[in-house]
Design a protein around this motif. Sequence first.
Motif, short mmCIF file in Angstrom:
data_model
loop_
_atom_site.label_atom_id
_atom_site.label_comp_id
_atom_site.label_asym_id
_atom_site.label_seq_id
_atom_site.Cartn_x
_atom_site.Cartn_y
_atom_site.Cartn_z
N PRO A 102 0.82 -1.22 0.00
CA PRO A 102 0.00 0.00 0.00
C PRO A 102 0.86 1.27 0.00
O PRO A 102 2.05 1.23 0.34
CB PRO A 102 -0.80 -0.12 1.31
CG PRO A 102 -0.75 -1.56 1.66
CD PRO A 102 0.57 -2.06 1.18
N ALA A 103 0.23 2.37 -0.36
CA ALA A 103 0.96 3.64 -0.48
C ALA A 103 1.65 4.05 0.81
O ALA A 103 2.75 4.61 0.79
CB ALA A 103 -0.01 4.74 -0.93
N ARG A 104 1.03 3.78 1.94
CA ARG A 104 1.61 4.21 3.21
C ARG A 104 2.94 3.52 3.49
O ARG A 104 3.86 4.11 4.05
CB ARG A 104 0.62 3.96 4.36
CG ARG A 104 0.96 4.71 5.65
CD ARG A 104 -0.18 4.56 6.64
NE ARG A 104 -1.40 5.12 6.11
CZ ARG A 104 -1.72 6.40 6.16
NH1 ARG A 104 -0.90 7.25 6.73
NH2 ARG A 104 -2.85 6.83 5.65
N ASN A 105 3.04 2.23 3.13
CA ASN A 105 4.31 1.53 3.29
C ASN A 105 5.41 2.20 2.45
O ASN A 105 6.53 2.40 2.92
CB ASN A 105 4.18 0.07 2.82
CG ASN A 105 3.20 -0.73 3.63
OD1 ASN A 105 2.04 -0.34 3.75
ND2 ASN A 105 3.63 -1.85 4.18
N ILE A 106 5.05 2.51 1.20
CA ILE A 106 6.01 3.16 0.31
C ILE A 106 6.41 4.53 0.86
O ILE A 106 7.58 4.91 0.85
CB ILE A 106 5.42 3.31 -1.10
CG1 ILE A 106 5.11 1.93 -1.70
CG2 ILE A 106 6.39 4.07 -2.01
CD1 ILE A 106 6.29 1.05 -1.92
N LEU B 127 3.63 9.72 -2.31
CA LEU B 127 4.25 11.05 -2.29
C LEU B 127 3.29 12.11 -1.77
O LEU B 127 3.70 13.07 -1.12
CB LEU B 127 4.74 11.41 -3.69
CG LEU B 127 5.90 10.55 -4.22
CD1 LEU B 127 6.19 10.87 -5.68
CD2 LEU B 127 7.14 10.74 -3.37
N ASP B 128 1.99 11.93 -2.05
CA ASP B 128 0.99 12.87 -1.55
C ASP B 128 0.90 12.87 -0.02
O ASP B 128 0.40 13.83 0.58
CB ASP B 128 -0.39 12.54 -2.13
CG ASP B 128 -0.51 12.90 -3.60
OD1 ASP B 128 0.31 13.71 -4.08
OD2 ASP B 128 -1.41 12.37 -4.27
N THR C 281 1.38 -6.27 8.95
CA THR C 281 0.93 -5.51 7.79
C THR C 281 0.70 -4.06 8.20
O THR C 281 0.56 -3.74 9.39
CB THR C 281 -0.39 -6.07 7.23
OG1 THR C 281 -1.41 -5.94 8.25
CG2 THR C 281 -0.24 -7.52 6.84
N ASN C 282 0.63 -3.19 7.21
CA ASN C 282 0.31 -1.79 7.49
C ASN C 282 -1.08 -1.67 8.11
O ASN C 282 -1.32 -0.83 8.98
CB ASN C 282 0.37 -0.99 6.19
CG ASN C 282 0.06 0.47 6.38
OD1 ASN C 282 0.84 1.21 6.98
ND2 ASN C 282 -1.08 0.91 5.88
N SER C 283 -2.00 -2.53 7.70
CA SER C 283 -3.37 -2.51 8.24
C SER C 283 -3.36 -2.77 9.74
O SER C 283 -4.06 -2.11 10.51
CB SER C 283 -4.21 -3.58 7.54
OG SER C 283 -4.22 -3.38 6.15
N LYS C 284 -2.57 -3.75 10.16
CA LYS C 284 -2.53 -4.08 11.58
C LYS C 284 -1.83 -2.99 12.38
O LYS C 284 -2.25 -2.66 13.50
CB LYS C 284 -1.81 -5.41 11.78
CG LYS C 284 -1.76 -5.85 13.24
CD LYS C 284 -0.96 -7.12 13.42
CE LYS C 284 -0.73 -7.43 14.88
NZ LYS C 284 0.20 -8.55 15.09
#
Length: 363
Positions: A29-33, A75-76, A155-158
């Motif tokens: 997902p974008a947040r990980n990146i 990036l946003d 995960t980012n979700s967790k």
Amino acid sequence: MSIEDKIIKILQEKKNNSNEIEYKAVLPPARNIARLISSFANANGGYIILGALNSKEINGLSQDFHANSITHKALDLLTPSPKVEYQYLNYNNKKLYAIYTEKSNTKINLEGKIYKRIENKSVLTNPQKIDFTNNSYTRIKTLNDELNNYKINITNSKLRLIEHYQSILRIIDDLQHILYPESPKKPTSSQEGKILTRILYSSFADNFETYLSELLYEIFLANPSTLKSKQEVTVEEVLNCSDLQDFIKYCANQKIGKLQKGSVKNFIKDNKQIRDLNVIDRTKEKEIELILQIRHLFTHRNGIIDEKFLKYYRGQLKLNDEYQIPIDSLCDSLILLSKIVDEIDKSAITKYKLATESNIEFE
């Protein structure tokens, strides 16, 4: 030297995760990146290589999703905007995606959080300090420590769910005077305390559903074939989404509908991705269903018992009685969902090879 040439050199020299390199086997997902980009920018710059677990295990990315869209969204999330370059490339007939981040002279933050790449980890340099001041309910600190233990290889979700649950614990610690003025094991008599208890309970139950929706999205990104079904969608639904990733997220949210109505059994039946994890047995189903029914009671009836609730509840209360819950029982339910999420997350990471937040540390 171009990004492609540099990545090929990295792979040929068998370089693995380091202070300047991070591999991800699937599209995260974008947040990980965003977290990785900011950590490299706040250090010496570096490369993110998607489609490879390491320099030896190169599986390639699926053709179904466009990494450019995820990168733009990442990036946003960052302020100010870092200098990055990104592109697809082919290596040994495998499609990879590389992001190069330059070192920044100003701190790049992700929603107020500042990460820095140290060795092969993204370190949060400005963590929110959690000081529990209420000595009369020491269980809060114990629960918080338990949640911290759940932040390893997730995960980012967790990660988002755990951070939300820790925020709830801080509120409980701060507002003893209205939430449990006499004892955590006794429901408050304060009207403000009753309202806040219902809000907190509903909040952690809602976030359990949010976690499942976001996890499905991560599974779909990593394994597009798992999304394939005979479910019909309208043209309007498709056009309301800005791109394919938005549509996939929309589909994931739609799959939570039956769970929001309290039907855990039907949710699992209709979602093969969760069912195949073999985590939620009939006992856990009943536990989750009761929590969601209490949430429904608090959200829609201000705690006044209806006939539907009596089908799930075994106790002395009857129709139109007010259902109250002590803070200690609220914490029981919160930690129960945390443990179930922990099991689901571990199983999903293994089965679907999801990108994990395994390299986050806190100063």
